[in-house]
Design an enzyme around this catalytic site. Structure first.
Site, PDB file in Angstrom:
ATOM      1  N   TYR A 131       5.247  -7.320  16.167  1.00 47.03           N
ATOM      2  CA  TYR A 131       5.389  -6.119  15.322  1.00 47.03           C
ATOM      3  C   TYR A 131       6.074  -5.008  16.098  1.00 47.03           C
ATOM      4  CZ  TYR A 131       3.928  -2.485  11.969  1.00 47.03           C
ATOM      5  OH  TYR A 131       3.901  -1.465  11.057  1.00 47.03           O
ATOM      6  N   PHE A 158       0.829  -1.216   0.000  1.00 49.12           N
ATOM      7  CA  PHE A 158       0.000   0.000   0.000  1.00 49.12           C
ATOM      8  C   PHE A 158       0.865   1.269   0.000  1.00 49.12           C
ATOM      9  CE2 PHE A 158      -1.856   2.797   3.503  1.00 49.12           C
ATOM     10  CZ  PHE A 158      -2.494   3.664   2.627  1.00 49.12           C
ATOM     11  N   THR A 218       1.643  -9.464   1.590  1.00 45.58           N
ATOM     12  CA  THR A 218       0.505  -8.533   1.609  1.00 45.58           C
ATOM     13  C   THR A 218       0.530  -7.592   0.398  1.00 45.58           C
ATOM     14  OG1 THR A 218       1.749  -7.074   3.085  1.00 45.58           O
ATOM     15  CG2 THR A 218       0.141  -8.541   4.112  1.00 45.58           C
ATOM     16  N   ASN A 271      19.586  -7.899   6.752  1.00 44.48           N
ATOM     17  CA  ASN A 271      19.978  -8.068   5.337  1.00 44.48           C
ATOM     18  C   ASN A 271      20.020  -6.745   4.592  1.00 44.48           C
ATOM     19  OD1 ASN A 271      20.422 -10.837   5.358  1.00 44.48           O
ATOM     20  ND2 ASN A 271      18.247 -11.310   5.029  1.00 44.48           N
ATOM     21  N   GLN A 324      28.537   1.399  14.218  1.00 43.83           N
ATOM     22  CA  GLN A 324      29.658   0.485  14.010  1.00 43.83           C
ATOM     23  C   GLN A 324      30.146   0.442  12.557  1.00 43.83           C
ATOM     24  OE1 GLN A 324      28.937  -3.412  15.792  1.00 43.83           O
ATOM     25  NE2 GLN A 324      30.241  -4.350  14.225  1.00 43.83           N
TER      26      GLN A 324
HETATM   27  O1  LIG Z   1     -12.938  -2.921  12.376  1.00 47.03           O
HETATM   28  C1  LIG Z   1     -12.217  -2.307  13.184  1.00 47.03           C
HETATM   29  C2  LIG Z   1     -10.835  -2.215  13.083  1.00 47.03           C
HETATM   30  C3  LIG Z   1     -10.125  -1.523  14.045  1.00 47.03           C
HETATM   31  N1  LIG Z   1     -10.738  -0.922  15.039  1.00 47.03           N
HETATM   32  C4  LIG Z   1     -10.010  -0.126  16.036  1.00 47.03           C
HETATM   33  O2  LIG Z   1      -9.469   1.004  15.341  1.00 47.03           O
HETATM   34  C5  LIG Z   1      -8.226   1.362  15.923  1.00 47.03           C
HETATM   35  C6  LIG Z   1      -7.178   1.386  14.854  1.00 47.03           C
HETATM   36  O3  LIG Z   1      -6.912   0.083  14.480  1.00 47.03           O
HETATM   37  P1  LIG Z   1      -6.057  -0.306  13.197  1.00 47.03           P
HETATM   38  O4  LIG Z   1      -6.133  -1.764  13.081  1.00 47.03           O
HETATM   39  O5  LIG Z   1      -6.485   0.474  12.037  1.00 47.03           O
HETATM   40  O6  LIG Z   1      -4.580   0.189  13.507  1.00 47.03           O
HETATM   41  P2  LIG Z   1      -3.743   0.271  14.864  1.00 47.03           P
HETATM   42  O7  LIG Z   1      -3.716   1.691  15.271  1.00 47.03           O
HETATM   43  O8  LIG Z   1      -4.221  -0.680  15.880  1.00 47.03           O
HETATM   44  O9  LIG Z   1      -2.331  -0.210  14.378  1.00 47.03           O
HETATM   45  C7  LIG Z   1      -1.653   0.495  13.376  1.00 47.03           C
HETATM   46  O10 LIG Z   1      -0.860   1.432  13.974  1.00 47.03           O
HETATM   47  C8  LIG Z   1       0.018   2.185  13.246  1.00 47.03           C
HETATM   48  C9  LIG Z   1       0.599   1.517  12.044  1.00 47.03           C
HETATM   49  O11 LIG Z   1       2.007   1.610  12.045  1.00 47.03           O
HETATM   50  C10 LIG Z   1       0.187   0.142  11.765  1.00 47.03           C
HETATM   51  O12 LIG Z   1      -0.266   0.091  10.430  1.00 47.03           O
HETATM   52  C11 LIG Z   1      -0.875  -0.493  12.587  1.00 47.03           C
HETATM   53  O13 LIG Z   1      -0.240  -1.402  13.420  1.00 47.03           O
HETATM   54  C12 LIG Z   1      -7.957   0.347  17.015  1.00 47.03           C
HETATM   55  O14 LIG Z   1      -8.345   0.867  18.228  1.00 47.03           O
HETATM   56  C13 LIG Z   1      -8.816  -0.827  16.657  1.00 47.03           C
HETATM   57  O15 LIG Z   1      -9.204  -1.602  17.728  1.00 47.03           O
HETATM   58  C14 LIG Z   1     -12.114  -1.009  15.179  1.00 47.03           C
HETATM   59  O16 LIG Z   1     -12.700  -0.471  16.106  1.00 47.03           O
HETATM   60  N2  LIG Z   1     -12.806  -1.705  14.249  1.00 47.03           N
END
Ligand SMILES: O=c1ccn([C@@H]2O[C@H](COP(=O)(O)OP(=O)(O)O[C@H]3OC[C@@H](O)[C@H](O)[C@H]3O)[C@@H](O)[C@H]2O)c(=O)[nH]1
Length: 455
Positions: free
Chosen positions: A270, A138, A162, A224, A287
Site C-alpha cells: 500500500y 466509503f 471493498t 490506466n 511528460q
Molecule cells: O482494532 C484495532 C485496530 C487498529 N488499531 C490500531 O489503531 C491504529 C490505526 O489503525 P488503522 O487500521 O485504523 O489505520 P492505520 O493508521 O494503521 O492506517 C490507515 O492510515 C491512513 C489511511 O490512509 C489508511 O486508511 C490506513 O492505511 C493503529 O495503530 C492500529 O494498530 C488497534 O489498536 N486496534
C-alpha cells in the site's frame, strides 16, 4: 214467378244494402279492437322497460297515465330525456370517485420518500462529467453524493472488492448517474472532464490480504487512469495517503517530508503502491502535460465504513456497541489524528478546484493515542460495559501521525470543521443501525490478536 220476383226486388235490395253495411261495421269494429290490443302490448313493453330502468337507475318511475293513444312520440322524448339525466348522474358519480382516488394517491405518494435526493440543475457549461473510481466505497460514495447534488454527471467505476452497491443505490436510475462494474487494472474508455481516482483498498487488513492486487491497483490502475486523463484531457485527482510517510521521523508531517517506509514490509504493497502512484502522476504531468492533483489522506472515519472494515474506528465502535473487549494493538501509545468524512470530501473538492498541483495533506490535526481513543469511544456509547485490552503490536505500525495542514489552509482555504465528538456520535449512530440490520459480525480481523492485559 218473374212477376213475384219483381214485386220483392225493392225489399231484397234494401236487405242486401243493410247486410253490407252490417258487414262493414263488423270489419271496422274488429280493426279497432286489434289496434287497441297492439297499443296495449306496446304500452306493456314500455312499462316493463321503465320498470326495469326505474328499478335500476331512476328515483321515480314515469307515470302510467301518460300512455294514451296519440301521445306515443311525446312519451319517447321524455324517455330519452330521462336516460340522458341518468347518464349525467352516472358521470358525476364516476367523476367524484376519480377525485376521491386521486386524493388517496396523492396522500399515499406523500408518504413514499422522494426517490432521489434533490439535485441542483446546472447548465451545460457548468455541468461536468466526473469519473469516480472506487465510487462505491466509503469515501468515494460520500464524494459521489456531493457531486450529484451539485448537479454534475457522475460515472462510478468500482470492482466491489471493498465497495458496496448499497452505498450508492440511492442514485440508481438517476439520469446524471452511471455505474460501471469494472476493475481499473484493465483499461477503461469513457469520456470525462474530471477524474477522482480513489480505487484501492484502504484498510490495513484488506490491503494486506492480497498485496499483489493492492500493488496492481495502485500502479497499473493509476497508469490506466492517467492514460485516460491524457486521452480525454481530464483533470485527475489521485487519492494518496499519509502512509507515504511510513513510520515518520518528522512530526507533525508536512508535505515536504519524504517519509520513512519499509519497502519490503507487510504495509509496503500500500505504502509503496501509493508512492508509485504519486510518482506516476508527476511523470504524466511533466511528460504528457496531464493536469494532476494529489491528496495525501490521513485517517478518516464516518458512516458507510464497513462493520468488518478492520480499521480502528469501526473495530472499537462495534466492540463498544456489543460490550466486547476493545482491542488495542500494541501498548496503545501510538497516535492518530481522525478526520470526519465530510471534511475530507470538502478538502478533495477544494483541491480539485484549485490551481495547486503538488501534494496536499488532508486530515484533522487533533491527535490522540489509541489508548485514549478507546476510552473516548467507550464513553460515547451509553451503558457500554466493554473493557479495554492491549495486545500484540502490528508489524511496522506507524507510531506517530498528525498532518501539518498549513498548506491546505493556505492553498485551498480548507480546514476540518467536524469535531471528533460530533463525528464519532454520527458514526456510532450509523453502526447501531447496521447492527440492528444484521446479526452477522466478524470481529476477528486480526486473527492472531491476543489479549495481554485488561484495565
Ligand atoms: O482494532 C484495532 C485496530 C487498529 N488499531 C490500531 O489503531 C491504529 C490505526 O489503525 P488503522 O487500521 O485504523 O489505520 P492505520 O493508521 O494503521 O492506517 C490507515 O492510515 C491512513 C489511511 O490512509 C489508511 O486508511 C490506513 O492505511 C493503529 O495503530 C492500529 O494498530 C488497534 O489498536 N486496534
Amino acid at each position: 214467378m218473374i212477376r213475384q220476383y219483381l214485386k220483392f226486388r225493392k225489399t231484397i235490395t234494401i236487405a242486401c244494402v243493410l247486410s253490407l253495411l252490417f258487414l262493414i261495421f263488423l270489419i271496422l269494429t274488429k280493426n279497432k279492437n286489434s289496434n287497441s290490443s297492439e297499443l296495449t302490448r306496446h304500452h306493456k313493453r314500455l312499462d316493463d322497460d321503465f320498470q326495469d330502468i326505474g328499478y335500476r337507475e331512476f328515483d321515480e318511475i314515469p307515470k302510467k297515465e301518460i300512455y294514451v293513444l296519440g301521445e306515443k312520440k311525446e312519451i319517447k322524448m321524455e324517455l330519452s330525456n330521462t336516460v340522458e339525466d341518468s347518464t349525467k348522474r352516472e358521470l358525476r358519480e364516476v367523476k367524484a370517485k376519480v377525485e376521491q382516488l386521486e386524493k388517496k394517491i396523492a396522500f399515499l405518494e406523500g408518504r413514499i420518500p422522494q426517490k432521489y435526493p434533490e439535485v441542483q440543475y446546472l447548465g451545460y457549461k457548468e455541468r461536468k462529467r466526473i469519473l469516480v473510481t472506487g465510487g462505491a466505497g466509503f469515501v468515494g460514495s460520500h464524494l459521489v453524493d456531493v457531486l450529484m447534488i451539485q448537479g454534475h454527471e457522475v460515472i462510478v467505476v468500482d470492482n466491489f472488492f471493498t465497495g458496496r452497491k448499497r452505498n450508492i443505490e440511492h442514485w440508481f436510475g438517476h439520469r446524471n448517474f452511471e455505474l460501471i462494474h469494472h476493475d481499473i487494472v484493465n483499461p477503461l474508455f469513457v469520456e470525462a472532464d474530471e477524474i477522482y481516482h480513489l480505487a484501492s483498498p484502504a484498510s490495513p487488513p484488506h490491503y494486506m490480504q492480497n498485496p499483489v492486487k493492492t500493488i496492481k491497483t495502485n500502479t497499473l490502475g493509476t497508469i490506466n487512469m492517467l492514460g485516460l486523463a491524457r486521452r480525454v484531457g481530464a483533470k485527475i485527482l489521485i487519492a494518496s495517503t499519509s502512509e507515504v510517510y511510513g513510520d515518520p521521523m518528522v512530526h507533525p508531517q508536512p508535505e515536504s517530508y519524504w517519509g520513512h517506509v519499509n519497502p519490503i514490509g507487510p504495509r509496503a504493497c500500500y505504502d509503496e503502491g501509493k508512492r508509485v502512484s504519486e510518482t506516476l502522476a508527476y511523470s504524466y504531468a511533466k511528460q504528457e502535460k496531464v493536469s494532476v492533483r494529489v491528496a495525501r489522506i490521513f485517517n478518516t472515519y464516518g458512516p458507510r465504513m464497513h462493520v468488518s472494515d478492520g480499521r480502528v474506528v469501526s473495530n472499537f465502535i462495534m466492540q463498544a456497541l456489543q460490550n466486547l473487549t476493545i482491542t488495542v494493538y500494541g501498548n496503545g501509545k501510538q497516535t492518530r489524528s481522525f478526520c470526519y468524512v465530510s471534511d475530507l470530501v470538502d478538502g478533495l473538492l477544494a483541491l480539485m478546484a484549485s490551481s495547486y498541483s503538488l501534494p496536499v495533506n488532508i486530515g484533522n490535526p487533533v491527535e490522540h493515542t489509541i489508548e485514549e481513543f478507546a476510552v473516548i469511544i467507550k464513553n460515547l456509547v451509553p451503558g457500554c460495559r466493554s473493557t479495554v485490552a492491549t495486545g500484540a503490536a502490528v508489524e511496522d505500525d506507524p507510531q506517530r501521525r498528525r498532518p501539518d495542514i498549513t498548506l491546505a489552509k493556505k492553498e485551498l482555504h480548507w480546514s476540518p470543521k467536524v469535531s471528533l465528538q460530533d463525528g464519532l456520535q454520527r458514526t456510532i449512530d450509523y453502526f447501531k443501525e447496521e447492527l440492528s440490520r444484521t446479526t452477522f459480525y466478524n470481529n476477528q480481523t486480526y486473527i492472531d490478536f491476543k489479549v495481554k492485559t485488561s484495565h
